[in-house]
Design an enzyme around this catalytic site. Structure first.
Site, PDB file in Angstrom:
ATOM      1  N   ASP A  50      -6.817 -13.669   4.043  1.00 53.29           N
ATOM      2  CA  ASP A  50      -7.631 -12.664   3.378  1.00 53.29           C
ATOM      3  C   ASP A  50      -8.771 -12.225   4.295  1.00 53.29           C
ATOM      4  OD1 ASP A  50      -7.849 -11.885   0.226  1.00 53.29           O
ATOM      5  OD2 ASP A  50      -9.766 -11.717   1.291  1.00 53.29           O
ATOM      6  N   TYR A 140     -13.346   6.017  -2.602  1.00 52.17           N
ATOM      7  CA  TYR A 140     -12.455   5.645  -1.492  1.00 52.17           C
ATOM      8  C   TYR A 140     -12.965   6.252  -0.175  1.00 52.17           C
ATOM      9  CZ  TYR A 140      -8.509   5.949   1.693  1.00 52.17           C
ATOM     10  OH  TYR A 140      -7.731   5.885   2.820  1.00 52.17           O
ATOM     11  N   ALA A 281      -7.402  15.731 -10.668  1.00 53.92           N
ATOM     12  CA  ALA A 281      -8.821  15.832 -10.295  1.00 53.92           C
ATOM     13  C   ALA A 281      -9.010  15.533  -8.807  1.00 53.92           C
ATOM     14  CB  ALA A 281      -9.640  14.845 -11.125  1.00 53.92           C
TER      15      ALA A 281
END
Ligand code: UFG
Length: 327
Positions: A50, A140, A281
């Site tokens: 990770d 993002y 959107a």
């Protein structure tokens, strides 16, 4: 070079890993498999880990004498980033800072970062050059912009050498048909249209046909994933300590949603029912790259130009892998 790819089991990362191996680089994939596919990476090149596990990252850097990182590991669903921004800031920002700090701690000085045209938001001028103002319209895009900024500051203060490659629409599949695009869930236009061709979906929904474009549907710059991969390798070779390369990666050619669907109809020979629905959107009318700086700086050319060759390569993989990488 000894290169570690975070997120190298994902779509763009796995194609870059394949290309790096073919070019003779000692390549390691570091991926937590939250979205990536174990089968997309050669068995002996894979490390499960990770981004937040700084000790494991640092150990990998030391053990494998890593000289450079390609950082693909990120969440990339624009809509989800709006409803669950915490998930995006944690992984894309906090996770990347963990990576950068592990690199610093172990003396790894070069990074190629997957950035995005989403950092430009709604551009004022199209084709988009790197001089366009970066004003994201979703979390993002902001997570990617924050990291571009962090890398600039790390370059100035700590001598990091980096490339921020701003992808337009990654698409297509490896030439030998061994790996391709498989997102769970899938939201991208080309794989969804090909699912309709395969009979896995009844129809493709066209998100709006009243945009300011010739046929009313949105225009995007689809760039083949192998062309992204070759640009990454070229960037790796150009990175200099303490400096950053900021480059758009696109073909400079746009295709509308209708043009993509028609290309898929031609390539697959299937009817592919389509229906116009409400706009989604946050979709700008046109996102097309001016990629002349990347061409010049990297001495690089996309090999797949025009939507048809891209759809052909995507279809070759989809047709042979209707369930993607499987469960
Ligand atoms: N579209 C449809 N129907 C669908 C899916 C998509 O009409 O079922 C349309 C979209 O509205 C858009 C175009 O097809 O106009 C392409 O959509 P994608 O979702 O495939 O790609 P995006 O351009 O939205 O997103 C891509 C990357 C993102 C990145 C973004 C930058 O996937 O990670 O470009 O704007 F942030």
């Amino acid at each position: 070079m000894n290169v570690l790819l975070t997120g190298g089991a994902g779509y763009v990362g796995s194609h870059a890993a394949k290309m790096l191996l073919a070019a003779g680089h000692t390549t390691w994939v570091y991926d937590n498999l939250s979205y990536g596919h174990r089968q997309a990476v050669p068995e002996d090149r894979f490390i499960e880990g990770d981004l937040m596990d700084g000790a494991r990252l640092a150990a990998a850097f030391r053990d494998y004498k890593i000289e450079a990182v390609m950082h693909f590991a990120a969440f990339a669903y624009v809509g989800e980033s709006v409803t669950d921004p915490g998930k995006y800031y944690q992984n894309n920002v906090v996770g990347t800072l963990s990576l950068l700090d592990s690199m610093r701690a172990t003396g790894v000085e070069k990074i190629v970062f997957s950035s995005t045209c989403a950092t430009y938001g709604v551009p004022e001028v199209v084709p988009i050059t790197e001089a366009e103002k970066q004003a994201p319209i979703n979390p993002y895009g902001y997570t990617k912009l924050v990291i571009e900024r962090a890398m600039a500051d790390y370059a100035a203060a700590y001598g990091l050498g980096y490339a921020a490659l701003r992808y337009f629409n990654a698409s297509g599949a490896a030439a030998d048909g061994s790996i391709g695009e498989d997102h769970q869930p899938e939201t991208h236009l080309i794989p969804l249209v090909l699912d309709v061709a395969l009979g896995k979906r009844d129809e493709i929904k066209i998100f709006g046909d009243d945009y300011d474009t010739p046929d009313g549907t949105c225009i995007r710059d689809y760039i083949h994933v192998d062309d992204l991969a070759t640009a990454h390798i070229a960037a790796l070779e150009k990175i200099k300590s303490g400096e950053g390369l900021l480059l758009n990666l696109g073909t400079g050619e746009g295709a509308s949603v209708l043009e993509v669907i028609n290309a898929c109809r031609k390539v697959t020979g299937k009817e592919i029912p389509a229906r116009v629905v409400e706009r989604r959107a946050g979709d700008p009318d046109r996102l097309v790259a001016d990629a002349s700086l990347a061409r010049k700086t990297l001495d690089w050319q996309p090999k797949h130009v025009g939507i048809k060759p891209i759809v052909e390569s995507a279809w070759a993989w989809h047709r042979d892998h209707p369930e993607g990488f499987g469960k």
